[in-house]
Design a protein around this motif. Sequence first.
Motif, mmCIF file in Angstrom:
data_model
loop_
_atom_site.group_PDB
_atom_site.id
_atom_site.type_symbol
_atom_site.label_atom_id
_atom_site.label_comp_id
_atom_site.label_asym_id
_atom_site.label_seq_id
_atom_site.Cartn_x
_atom_site.Cartn_y
_atom_site.Cartn_z
ATOM 1 N N GLU A 275 0.816 -1.211 0.000
ATOM 2 C CA GLU A 275 0.000 0.000 0.000
ATOM 3 C C GLU A 275 0.854 1.267 0.000
ATOM 4 O O GLU A 275 0.458 2.288 -0.578
ATOM 5 C CB GLU A 275 -0.953 -0.013 1.194
ATOM 6 C CG GLU A 275 -2.060 -1.050 1.077
ATOM 7 C CD GLU A 275 -2.882 -0.872 -0.189
ATOM 8 O OE1 GLU A 275 -3.296 0.261 -0.484
ATOM 9 O OE2 GLU A 275 -3.102 -1.875 -0.900
ATOM 10 N N ALA A 276 2.022 1.217 0.633
ATOM 11 C CA ALA A 276 2.920 2.378 0.621
ATOM 12 C C ALA A 276 3.459 2.627 -0.782
ATOM 13 O O ALA A 276 3.594 3.779 -1.219
ATOM 14 C CB ALA A 276 4.070 2.165 1.607
ATOM 15 N N ARG B 11 1.892 1.867 -3.550
ATOM 16 C CA ARG B 11 0.761 2.423 -4.295
ATOM 17 C C ARG B 11 0.519 3.878 -3.913
ATOM 18 O O ARG B 11 0.192 4.724 -4.762
ATOM 19 C CB ARG B 11 -0.493 1.578 -4.037
ATOM 20 C CG ARG B 11 -1.671 1.936 -4.912
ATOM 21 C CD ARG B 11 -2.720 0.841 -4.892
ATOM 22 N NE ARG B 11 -3.402 0.762 -3.621
ATOM 23 C CZ ARG B 11 -4.560 1.392 -3.349
ATOM 24 N NH1 ARG B 11 -5.126 2.148 -4.287
ATOM 25 N NH2 ARG B 11 -5.143 1.266 -2.184
ATOM 26 N N LEU B 12 0.713 4.190 -2.632
ATOM 27 C CA LEU B 12 0.525 5.555 -2.138
ATOM 28 C C LEU B 12 1.452 6.536 -2.854
ATOM 29 O O LEU B 12 1.021 7.582 -3.337
ATOM 30 C CB LEU B 12 0.776 5.591 -0.631
ATOM 31 C CG LEU B 12 0.702 6.954 0.058
ATOM 32 C CD1 LEU B 12 -0.719 7.472 0.051
ATOM 33 C CD2 LEU B 12 1.252 6.859 1.479
ATOM 34 N N VAL C 182 -0.195 9.403 -5.195
ATOM 35 C CA VAL C 182 -0.254 10.730 -4.587
ATOM 36 C C VAL C 182 0.721 11.702 -5.252
ATOM 37 O O VAL C 182 0.480 12.905 -5.315
ATOM 38 C CB VAL C 182 0.011 10.639 -3.067
ATOM 39 C CG1 VAL C 182 0.228 12.015 -2.452
ATOM 40 C CG2 VAL C 182 -1.149 9.923 -2.378
ATOM 41 N N THR D 118 -6.260 10.441 1.432
ATOM 42 C CA THR D 118 -5.206 9.967 2.338
ATOM 43 C C THR D 118 -5.781 9.586 3.697
ATOM 44 O O THR D 118 -5.305 8.635 4.326
ATOM 45 C CB THR D 118 -4.103 11.023 2.487
ATOM 46 O OG1 THR D 118 -4.675 12.283 2.868
ATOM 47 C CG2 THR D 118 -3.334 11.189 1.183
ATOM 48 N N ARG E 142 -7.182 6.172 3.278
ATOM 49 C CA ARG E 142 -6.125 5.156 3.211
ATOM 50 C C ARG E 142 -5.614 4.780 4.598
ATOM 51 O O ARG E 142 -5.435 3.588 4.909
ATOM 52 C CB ARG E 142 -4.963 5.658 2.350
ATOM 53 C CG ARG E 142 -5.248 5.758 0.863
ATOM 54 C CD ARG E 142 -4.096 6.438 0.139
ATOM 55 N NE ARG E 142 -4.415 6.819 -1.223
ATOM 56 C CZ ARG E 142 -4.033 6.156 -2.308
ATOM 57 N NH1 ARG E 142 -3.303 5.062 -2.200
ATOM 58 N NH2 ARG E 142 -4.364 6.581 -3.522
#
Length: 261
Positions: free
Chosen positions: A210-211, A213-214, A218, A231, A234
């Motif tokens: 997920e990081a 993808r973040l 972003v 955010t 998330r």
Amino acid sequence: MDYQTLLVSVTDKVATVTLNRPDVRNAFNETSIAELTLAFDELGHDDAVRAIVLAANGPAFCAGADLNWMKQMAGYSDAENQADAMRLASMLRTIYYCPKPVVARVQGDCYAGGMGLVAACDVVVAAEGVNFCLSEVKLGLIPATISPYVIKAMGEQVARRYFLTAERFGALDAKRMGMAHEVVVPEELDATIAAIAKALVTNSPNAVREAKRLVREVSGMPIDDAMLADTAERIAAIRASGEGREGVASFLEKRKPSWLT
């Protein structure tokens, strides 16, 4: 499966994908493009793998496209050329969107399409003495399919120079402009890669995914109400996830989280 152009192995949750055409400086052709796409797709969905190292055998990391393959493409129709270019673009996208973190081990010179491979990775470690070059314009070509990744890595203003001049630049310059995260003496390359891989596999697999993808989603977006809401959503979702709850509980209880046992 058996690969013709790659070596693939998994040790301690780290997969290593090694370009294995040293006789042509690991230049890629239709076979290596297809095999890289398949390897990263399969490893990206393999629960036994937490991180992937992209490496190469021989004195060069990757010289870009195989000249014999390029000569063959000269006789392609427009439709065939477009389809061929799309296969390369899809391979780079597969690496870039791979849900597992990808570390590039750049032990030798990296030219043209090879820079696309490196730029699609999450962490890049290069040996001192390695040269990089966006050499396409010397051949009357442009670095089109690799451009989204290379421009993200080095920035638009730097890309303006090197896309147009085809100048070579060294590993330290690559680090300065953002193409490489670490530059080490060749003797320290494996130890540095191992330390980064160890850091990756000890973290929560879901949080790492997920990081990654973040950062991708972003980056470059405006900090507006939609971004704040996104955010917040998330972090709320990851807090409520199984690994999120387990990570906080294990920290408070002073024990290892379940993904390390």
